[in-house]
Scaffold this motif. Structure first.
Motif, short mmCIF file in Angstrom:
data_model
loop_
_atom_site.label_atom_id
_atom_site.label_comp_id
_atom_site.label_asym_id
_atom_site.label_seq_id
_atom_site.Cartn_x
_atom_site.Cartn_y
_atom_site.Cartn_z
N ASN A 28 9.47 -4.20 9.79
CA ASN A 28 8.81 -3.03 10.35
C ASN A 28 8.66 -2.04 9.20
OD1 ASN A 28 8.07 -0.98 12.41
ND2 ASN A 28 10.01 -0.07 11.83
N CYS A 29 7.45 -1.93 8.68
CA CYS A 29 7.27 -1.09 7.49
C CYS A 29 5.84 -0.61 7.41
CB CYS A 29 7.64 -1.87 6.23
SG CYS A 29 6.51 -3.24 5.89
N GLY A 30 5.52 0.06 6.33
CA GLY A 30 4.15 0.51 6.12
C GLY A 30 3.78 1.72 6.96
N TRP A 31 4.78 2.41 7.50
CA TRP A 31 4.47 3.62 8.29
C TRP A 31 4.07 4.77 7.38
CZ3 TRP A 31 3.51 3.16 13.25
CH2 TRP A 31 4.02 2.03 13.91
N GLY A 32 4.33 4.59 6.11
CA GLY A 32 3.76 5.47 5.11
C GLY A 32 4.07 6.94 5.31
N THR A 33 3.00 7.71 5.28
CA THR A 33 3.15 9.16 5.34
C THR A 33 3.17 9.68 6.78
OG1 THR A 33 0.76 9.39 5.20
CG2 THR A 33 1.96 9.44 3.13
N GLY A 34 3.08 8.78 7.76
CA GLY A 34 2.93 9.27 9.13
C GLY A 34 3.73 8.57 10.19
N GLY A 35 4.91 8.06 9.86
CA GLY A 35 5.63 7.25 10.83
C GLY A 35 6.71 7.93 11.63
N PHE A 36 6.92 9.23 11.40
CA PHE A 36 7.95 9.89 12.22
C PHE A 36 7.51 9.90 13.67
CE2 PHE A 36 9.66 13.73 14.28
CZ PHE A 36 11.00 13.42 14.22
N LYS A 37 6.25 10.24 13.89
CA LYS A 37 5.71 10.30 15.25
C LYS A 37 5.84 8.97 15.97
CE LYS A 37 1.59 11.26 13.60
NZ LYS A 37 1.82 10.95 12.16
N ALA A 38 5.87 7.90 15.18
CA ALA A 38 5.90 6.56 15.77
C ALA A 38 7.32 6.12 16.11
CB ALA A 38 5.28 5.56 14.80
N LYS B 92 19.75 -12.93 13.12
CA LYS B 92 18.41 -12.37 12.92
C LYS B 92 18.53 -11.10 12.09
CE LYS B 92 16.38 -13.88 17.29
NZ LYS B 92 15.77 -13.44 18.56
N ILE B 93 17.50 -10.82 11.30
CA ILE B 93 17.50 -9.61 10.49
C ILE B 93 16.19 -8.86 10.71
CG2 ILE B 93 17.50 -8.68 8.13
CD1 ILE B 93 19.21 -11.06 7.29
N GLY B 94 16.31 -7.56 10.94
CA GLY B 94 15.14 -6.70 11.02
C GLY B 94 15.16 -5.72 9.86
N VAL B 95 14.10 -5.72 9.08
CA VAL B 95 14.03 -4.81 7.93
C VAL B 95 13.23 -3.57 8.33
CG1 VAL B 95 13.20 -4.52 5.56
CG2 VAL B 95 14.17 -6.71 6.29
N SER B 96 13.85 -2.40 8.17
CA SER B 96 13.18 -1.15 8.52
C SER B 96 13.56 -0.13 7.46
CB SER B 96 13.63 -0.72 9.92
OG SER B 96 12.71 0.19 10.47
N ALA B 97 13.18 -0.41 6.23
CA ALA B 97 13.70 0.33 5.08
C ALA B 97 12.68 1.27 4.45
CB ALA B 97 14.23 -0.65 4.04
N ALA B 98 11.62 1.60 5.16
CA ALA B 98 10.60 2.57 4.72
C ALA B 98 10.20 2.33 3.26
CB ALA B 98 11.07 3.99 4.98
N GLY B 99 10.38 3.32 2.39
CA GLY B 99 9.92 3.22 1.00
C GLY B 99 10.52 2.07 0.22
N ARG C 199 -3.54 1.64 5.52
CA ARG C 199 -2.82 2.78 6.06
C ARG C 199 -2.39 2.59 7.52
NH1 ARG C 199 -2.86 3.28 1.39
NH2 ARG C 199 -3.18 5.14 0.12
N SER C 200 -2.23 1.35 7.92
CA SER C 200 -1.62 1.08 9.22
C SER C 200 -0.33 0.32 8.97
CB SER C 200 -2.56 0.25 10.10
OG SER C 200 -3.67 1.03 10.46
N ALA C 201 0.56 0.41 9.94
CA ALA C 201 1.89 -0.15 9.73
C ALA C 201 1.89 -1.67 9.86
CB ALA C 201 2.85 0.45 10.75
N ILE C 202 2.97 -2.26 9.42
CA ILE C 202 3.20 -3.69 9.60
C ILE C 202 4.46 -3.83 10.46
CG2 ILE C 202 3.83 -5.85 8.44
CD1 ILE C 202 2.46 -4.65 5.89
N GLN C 203 4.30 -4.50 11.59
CA GLN C 203 5.47 -4.82 12.41
C GLN C 203 5.29 -6.27 12.79
OE1 GLN C 203 6.70 -3.49 16.65
NE2 GLN C 203 7.45 -1.90 15.29
N SER C 204 6.09 -7.13 12.18
CA SER C 204 5.63 -8.52 12.17
C SER C 204 6.75 -9.54 11.99
CB SER C 204 4.63 -8.65 11.01
OG SER C 204 4.08 -9.92 10.92
N VAL C 205 6.45 -10.76 12.44
CA VAL C 205 7.24 -11.90 11.99
C VAL C 205 6.90 -12.11 10.52
CG1 VAL C 205 7.25 -12.98 14.27
CG2 VAL C 205 5.44 -13.54 12.65
N THR C 206 7.68 -12.91 9.84
CA THR C 206 7.43 -13.15 8.42
C THR C 206 7.46 -14.66 8.18
OG1 THR C 206 9.74 -13.22 7.75
CG2 THR C 206 8.71 -11.03 7.89
N PRO C 207 7.09 -15.11 7.00
CA PRO C 207 7.17 -16.56 6.73
C PRO C 207 8.61 -17.08 6.78
CG PRO C 207 5.82 -15.45 5.08
CD PRO C 207 6.45 -14.38 5.90
N VAL C 208 9.60 -16.19 6.74
CA VAL C 208 11.00 -16.61 6.78
C VAL C 208 11.51 -16.57 8.22
CG1 VAL C 208 13.34 -16.02 6.03
CG2 VAL C 208 11.41 -15.77 4.44
#
Ligand code: FAD
Ligand code: ZN
Lengths: 108, 417
Positions: free
Chosen positions: B362-372, B233-240, B347-356
């Motif tokens: 886990n991405c899309g935390w944008g300018t405000g994801g440290f708190k999360a 399994k692979i989890g992508v959490s690569a921000a920008g 401007r909300s995050a994506i934490q999701s299964v994918t078509p693959v």
């Protein structure tokens, strides 16, 4: 701050005069009410967000007010070319003509 | 792992601090893992930690192309709060805030979480209506948020100029007392140490360059600058860089990567007791325990991976800071930097299964994801382990851009911190 060439005014002007307007050459489907949700999501939300050479739209909002397209390297932020709206996707200056892009839009 | 405690400190003090161990081990990568997490920021390291702690999966590698916390984890202004408008957001940010409250104990690592209060300034009728709507929504949902008069705001933050003649007059403020800040590096290091202690491999200076797929399209591993590494399994959490990584698996995500800048001043004696944000004039500020004023600026309008931003953006923010806090006009700024934030259309995050199959994002935390960070990591671990989202993160799907079930925090707050 970026220095941007407006192909209509023919001048290099400061970024403050311009508004970024997203990826270039995305054409609005002619049959917008008939397309599927997947197609709509692709057209409306999905973007290449390219790292490297990107084709994008700008608007000279505090100048002539017109939209145009530009090629920019999104790693160095260097502009390689600005060209008028309505022209097809231009090749990167100094390179072989760009490979045909996957989806070629009309005037975007 | 050696436990940190006052006794350990005293013992080391008596022997010239020669017995401290590295926080985490850096082993050679195995040929394959049960789970690979791409991206060694707080979110990725935390996900590995919670996979090991709560889901019994320990054959994990976190693969980071640079150094731990070298991304946005180590570049952000560390504002923590949970007073967002929509239930989907409140769920995950409040889950996160609750984890922040016990994180230092849980990790046995001082992340310096400081609930000093986050105060958002209201400058006009629109702000007031919008903040009161947030306050009501939050309180109905059991999240603290209160309205302050200008005088109460001044009492809470004495350097604030509330005079009627101020350039940006204030007609009130919203205060979340449980909000605050934490030490950004410590979050990465604390999770890395605790994850490493549970057997997680932390592999730095290793860039993922491709995602390999099997006969039925499922992921089988990653190509990296250090060779192929297999993964179930692979989890992508690569921000920008999330869209760049997702494209390696042929998955399109609705992200725009924008530079976001911050800057710090010379160190001052304690003068600023809380966090203050102003969405309208776009400035936010707090004081670090080292004494620096930590100031956050805005994003550049264009998409970029340059990790730098335009000077006019920070000048604009400093203009606002000097008007709100005239006392800081002569303070010198010492350092400025940028990070690349991954912004979604709503401007909300994506934490999701994918078509693959077996690829999670886990991405899309944008300018405000440290708190999360703790909440997101905790729920991302659940998603990876179970293959389906935790109820608290169930709305953050990639599919919402097809179904139209957006979580429009973009309209709810002009900036997303
Ligand atoms: C200036 C600034 C101020 C901010 N202020 C706040 C704030 O006050 N409050 C708040 O809540 N949030 C804030 N944020 C947002 C917050 O920092 C991010 O949302 C959050 O840190 C994202 O967490 P992360 O751990 O996933 O990211 P990161 O720490 O960026 O981790 C992602 C990692 O992935 C790695 N990576 C990328 N591509 C690859 C690859 N191909 N192979 C291997 N590794 C790869 C990167 O090197 C990086 O280390 C701010 C951001 C910035 C830039
Ligand atoms: Zn022009």
């Amino acid at each position: 701050m970026l220095l941007i060439h407006c192909p209509y005014c023919g001048e290099d002007r400061s970024e403050l005069e311009f508004r970024w307007a997203g990826e270039a050459h995305i054409a609005r489907p002619d049959t917008i009410s008939a397309i599927s949700d997947d197609e709509f999501a692709e057209y409306f939300f999905m973007r290449d967000n390219t790292k490297g050479i990107a084709w994008e739209r700008w608007r000279h909002i505090h100048g002539c007010g017109r939209f145009f397209n530009a090629i920019r390297d999104t790693v160095s932020d260097k502009f390689l070319l600005s060209y008028k709206a309505g022209l097809p996707r231009q090749p990167v200056p100094g390179s072989e003509p760009a490979a045909a892009p996957a989806v070629e839009g009309g005037v975007a | 792992m050696r436990k940190y405690s006052v006794f350990a400190l005293v013992k080391e003090a008596m022997r010239s601090h020669k017995g401290w161990e590295p926080h985490w081990v850096s082993p050679e990568p195995r040929s394959s893992y049960d789970v690979i997490i791409i991206g060694g920021g707080g979110h990725g390291l935390g996900a590995a930690y919670y996979l090991a702690k709560e889901h019994g999966i320990t054959n994990i590698a976190v693969i980071e192309r640079g150094w731990l916390g070298g991304g946005n984890t180590g570049r952000n202004t560390t504002i923590i709060r949970s007073n967002y408008l929509y239930e989907e957001s409140m769920d995950i940010y409040e889950h996160s805030l609750k984890l922040w409250e016990g994180l230092s104990q849980d990790l046995n690592y001082n992340v310096m979480y400081s609930p000093r209060g986050v105060m958002m300034l209201s400058h006009n009728t629109h702000d007031m209506q919008s903040f009161k709507r947030h306050i009501n929504a939050n309180r109905l949902y059991g999240i603290d948020n209160e309205w302050l008069t200008p005088e109460q705001a001044k009492a809470f933050c004495p350097p604030l100029d509330i005079s009627k003649t101020a350039r940006y007059p204030i007609n009130g403020a919203a205060l979340q007392k449980r909000g605050g800040t934490a030490r950004h590096d410590a979050v990465a290091w604390g999770y890395a140490r605790a994850a490493s202690d549970r057997g997680v491999h932390i592999i730095q200076n290793c860039e993922v360059t491709g995602i390999r797929r099997g006969p039925s399209g499922e992921v089988t591993g990653v190509e990296t600058s250090r060779g192929f590494i297999g993964a179930k399994k692979i989890g992508v959490s690569a921000a920008g860089h999330s869209s760049v990584v997702m494209q390696m698996a042929g998955v399109r995500v609705p992200l725009t990567s924008n530079p976001l800048q911050a800057l710090v001043s010379e160190p001052l004696k304690p003068i600023f007791p809380c966090v203050v944000m102003s969405n309208t004039v776009h400035a936010y500020i707090s004081q670090s325990d080292k004494g620096e004023l930590v100031i956050g600026a805005g994003t550049d309008q264009y998409h970029s991976y340059s990790q730098t931003g335009g000077l006019q953006i920070i000048t604009h923010t400093l203009d606002a800071i000097c008007e709100l806090f005239p006392i800081f006009r002569r303070v010198k700024m010492m350092r400025q930097w940028g990070g690349i934030t991954d912004n979604t259309p709503d401007r909300s995050a994506i934490q999701s299964v994918t078509p693959v199959p077996n690829l999670f994002v886990n991405c899309g935390w944008g300018t405000g994801g440290f708190k999360a960070t703790p909440g997101s990591a905790n729920l991302f671990a659940h998603l990876i382990a179970r293959g389906e989202p935790h109820p608290l993160a169930a709305g953050l799907t990639l599919d919402r851009f097809r179904t139209g079930r957006l979580i429009d925090e973009a309209a709810a707050a002009a900036v997303a911190h």
